[in-house]
Design a protein around this motif. Sequence first.
Motif, PDB file in Angstrom:
ATOM      1  N   PRO A  24       0.929  11.425   1.163  1.00  0.00           N
ATOM      2  CA  PRO A  24       1.294  12.137  -0.068  1.00  0.00           C
ATOM      3  C   PRO A  24       1.107  11.294  -1.328  1.00  0.00           C
ATOM      4  O   PRO A  24       1.442  10.113  -1.340  1.00  0.00           O
ATOM      5  N   PRO A  25       0.548  11.900  -2.380  1.00  0.00           N
ATOM      6  CA  PRO A  25       0.455  11.201  -3.662  1.00  0.00           C
ATOM      7  C   PRO A  25       1.841  11.070  -4.277  1.00  0.00           C
ATOM      8  O   PRO A  25       2.814  11.600  -3.736  1.00  0.00           O
ATOM      9  N   ASP A  26       1.952  10.359  -5.364  1.00  0.00           N
ATOM     10  CA  ASP A  26       3.226  10.316  -6.078  1.00  0.00           C
ATOM     11  C   ASP A  26       3.003  10.909  -7.460  1.00  0.00           C
ATOM     12  O   ASP A  26       1.906  11.358  -7.789  1.00  0.00           O
ATOM     13  N   TYR A  27       4.038  10.902  -8.268  1.00  0.00           N
ATOM     14  CA  TYR A  27       3.969  11.589  -9.557  1.00  0.00           C
ATOM     15  C   TYR A  27       2.877  11.032 -10.467  1.00  0.00           C
ATOM     16  O   TYR A  27       2.357  11.743 -11.324  1.00  0.00           O
ATOM     17  N   ALA A  28       2.499   9.768 -10.316  1.00  0.00           N
ATOM     18  CA  ALA A  28       1.544   9.147 -11.240  1.00  0.00           C
ATOM     19  C   ALA A  28       0.177   8.898 -10.610  1.00  0.00           C
ATOM     20  O   ALA A  28      -0.729   8.461 -11.295  1.00  0.00           O
ATOM     21  N   ARG A  29       0.039   9.164  -9.319  1.00  0.00           N
ATOM     22  CA  ARG A  29      -1.210   8.840  -8.638  1.00  0.00           C
ATOM     23  C   ARG A  29      -1.701  10.025  -7.822  1.00  0.00           C
ATOM     24  O   ARG A  29      -1.010  10.489  -6.928  1.00  0.00           O
ATOM     25  N   GLU A  30      -2.889  10.459  -8.128  1.00  0.00           N
ATOM     26  CA  GLU A  30      -3.533  11.544  -7.402  1.00  0.00           C
ATOM     27  C   GLU A  30      -4.878  11.024  -6.897  1.00  0.00           C
ATOM     28  O   GLU A  30      -5.517  10.223  -7.576  1.00  0.00           O
ATOM     29  N   PRO A  31      -5.311  11.480  -5.735  1.00  0.00           N
ATOM     30  CA  PRO A  31      -6.637  11.060  -5.274  1.00  0.00           C
ATOM     31  C   PRO A  31      -7.720  11.674  -6.155  1.00  0.00           C
ATOM     32  O   PRO A  31      -7.482  12.629  -6.888  1.00  0.00           O
ATOM     33  N   ASP A  32      -8.924  11.116  -6.054  1.00  0.00           N
ATOM     34  CA  ASP A  32     -10.057  11.670  -6.776  1.00  0.00           C
ATOM     35  C   ASP A  32     -10.304  13.105  -6.315  1.00  0.00           C
ATOM     36  O   ASP A  32      -9.932  13.484  -5.195  1.00  0.00           O
ATOM     37  N   ALA A  33     -10.949  13.896  -7.137  1.00  0.00           N
ATOM     38  CA  ALA A  33     -11.236  15.294  -6.817  1.00  0.00           C
ATOM     39  C   ALA A  33     -11.937  15.398  -5.462  1.00  0.00           C
ATOM     40  O   ALA A  33     -12.892  14.665  -5.198  1.00  0.00           O
ATOM     41  N   GLY A  34     -11.440  16.278  -4.607  1.00  0.00           N
ATOM     42  CA  GLY A  34     -12.035  16.498  -3.292  1.00  0.00           C
ATOM     43  C   GLY A  34     -11.575  15.534  -2.222  1.00  0.00           C
ATOM     44  O   GLY A  34     -11.999  15.634  -1.077  1.00  0.00           O
ATOM     45  N   ASN A  35     -10.712  14.566  -2.578  1.00  0.00           N
ATOM     46  CA  ASN A  35     -10.237  13.564  -1.631  1.00  0.00           C
ATOM     47  C   ASN A  35      -8.756  13.729  -1.338  1.00  0.00           C
ATOM     48  O   ASN A  35      -8.029  14.374  -2.089  1.00  0.00           O
ATOM     49  N   ASP A  36      -8.326  13.110  -0.259  1.00  0.00           N
ATOM     50  CA  ASP A  36      -6.920  12.914   0.067  1.00  0.00           C
ATOM     51  C   ASP A  36      -6.702  11.422   0.259  1.00  0.00           C
ATOM     52  O   ASP A  36      -7.644  10.681   0.576  1.00  0.00           O
ATOM     53  N   PHE A  37      -5.466  10.980   0.081  1.00  0.00           N
ATOM     54  CA  PHE A  37      -5.123   9.602   0.415  1.00  0.00           C
ATOM     55  C   PHE A  37      -4.942   9.485   1.926  1.00  0.00           C
ATOM     56  O   PHE A  37      -4.492  10.414   2.595  1.00  0.00           O
ATOM     57  N   VAL A  38      -5.299   8.321   2.460  1.00  0.00           N
ATOM     58  CA  VAL A  38      -5.045   7.938   3.843  1.00  0.00           C
ATOM     59  C   VAL A  38      -4.117   6.738   3.776  1.00  0.00           C
ATOM     60  O   VAL A  38      -4.445   5.741   3.124  1.00  0.00           O
ATOM     61  N   GLY A  39      -2.954   6.816   4.409  1.00  0.00           N
ATOM     62  CA  GLY A  39      -2.013   5.695   4.418  1.00  0.00           C
ATOM     63  C   GLY A  39      -2.132   4.903   5.704  1.00  0.00           C
ATOM     64  O   GLY A  39      -2.207   5.478   6.796  1.00  0.00           O
ATOM     65  N   LEU A  40      -2.198   3.588   5.576  1.00  0.00           N
ATOM     66  CA  LEU A  40      -2.230   2.685   6.727  1.00  0.00           C
ATOM     67  C   LEU A  40      -0.979   1.833   6.691  1.00  0.00           C
ATOM     68  O   LEU A  40      -0.732   1.115   5.716  1.00  0.00           O
ATOM     69  N   GLU A  41      -0.177   1.911   7.750  1.00  0.00           N
ATOM     70  CA  GLU A  41       1.027   1.089   7.848  1.00  0.00           C
ATOM     71  C   GLU A  41       0.665  -0.196   8.585  1.00  0.00           C
ATOM     72  O   GLU A  41       0.222  -0.163   9.734  1.00  0.00           O
ATOM     73  N   LEU A  42       0.848  -1.329   7.906  1.00  0.00           N
ATOM     74  CA  LEU A  42       0.406  -2.620   8.423  1.00  0.00           C
ATOM     75  C   LEU A  42       1.566  -3.580   8.644  1.00  0.00           C
ATOM     76  O   LEU A  42       2.593  -3.493   7.959  1.00  0.00           O
ATOM     77  N   GLU A  43       1.333  -4.510   9.557  1.00  0.00           N
ATOM     78  CA  GLU A  43       2.226  -5.662   9.721  1.00  0.00           C
ATOM     79  C   GLU A  43       1.347  -6.863  10.036  1.00  0.00           C
ATOM     80  O   GLU A  43       0.485  -6.792  10.920  1.00  0.00           O
ATOM     81  N   GLN A  44       1.559  -7.949   9.295  1.00  0.00           N
ATOM     82  CA  GLN A  44       0.878  -9.208   9.584  1.00  0.00           C
ATOM     83  C   GLN A  44       1.929 -10.298   9.703  1.00  0.00           C
ATOM     84  O   GLN A  44       2.803 -10.417   8.837  1.00  0.00           O
ATOM     85  N   CYS A  45       1.823 -11.073  10.770  1.00  0.00           N
ATOM     86  CA  CYS A  45       2.746 -12.178  11.002  1.00  0.00           C
ATOM     87  C   CYS A  45       1.942 -13.469  11.082  1.00  0.00           C
ATOM     88  O   CYS A  45       0.921 -13.540  11.780  1.00  0.00           O
ATOM     89  N   PHE A  46       2.419 -14.472  10.370  1.00  0.00           N
ATOM     90  CA  PHE A  46       1.771 -15.771  10.308  1.00  0.00           C
ATOM     91  C   PHE A  46       2.553 -16.714  11.217  1.00  0.00           C
ATOM     92  O   PHE A  46       3.774 -16.841  11.087  1.00  0.00           O
ATOM     93  N   ASP A  47       1.869 -17.364  12.165  1.00  0.00           N
ATOM     94  CA  ASP A  47       2.536 -18.240  13.126  1.00  0.00           C
ATOM     95  C   ASP A  47       3.344 -19.323  12.429  1.00  0.00           C
ATOM     96  O   ASP A  47       2.918 -19.875  11.412  1.00  0.00           O
ATOM     97  N   LYS A  48       4.509 -19.638  12.996  1.00  0.00           N
ATOM     98  CA  LYS A  48       5.401 -20.614  12.358  1.00  0.00           C
ATOM     99  C   LYS A  48       4.827 -22.017  12.341  1.00  0.00           C
ATOM    100  O   LYS A  48       5.170 -22.810  11.484  1.00  0.00           O
ATOM    101  N   ASP A  49       3.909 -22.326  13.262  1.00  0.00           N
ATOM    102  CA  ASP A  49       3.329 -23.676  13.291  1.00  0.00           C
ATOM    103  C   ASP A  49       1.912 -23.707  12.719  1.00  0.00           C
ATOM    104  O   ASP A  49       1.181 -24.678  12.902  1.00  0.00           O
TER     105      ASP A  49
END
Length: 136
Positions: A24-49
């Motif tokens: 879903p877009p928000d109040y201030a951001r809309e996709p370009d004409a003819g497009n939809d947003f695709v959301g990717l939920e990410l997680e990156q973990c950096f090794d402690k050593d």
Amino acid sequence: MKIGDTRVGQAIRTTLKGVKYPYPPDYAREPDAGNDFVGLELEQCFDKDAQVDPEYPDTTTYNGDWVILDPQGFEYGGDGSSWSDWPSPKFPESVTLNPGRCYKGWVSLQAPKGTKIASVVWRPGGTETAEWLPKG
């Protein structure tokens, strides 16, 4: 890999936790004409050593490192947008990874309305590093 699987690198573990389309877009951001947003939920973990070179610290990814492919092989990618407050919670962009820490959040891409997502590819620095396929 399937969505939810973790790509284990030398010092970074990257997980595509989910894909939401359309995102879903928000109040201030809309996709370009003819497009939809695709959301990717990410997680990156950096090794402690993990070793960090202070002159060339590794940074987290940003949406320009991610693309989605449709069944015909066409790519739709991020534009490197630097929106600081959306999507929420936003995946941190261009920050130094601290050893032992995980970073989580969403990035958004655009694709033509109705695009079927065949895979999601991560290309940090232009190098194809991992690919996730939808569950099914």
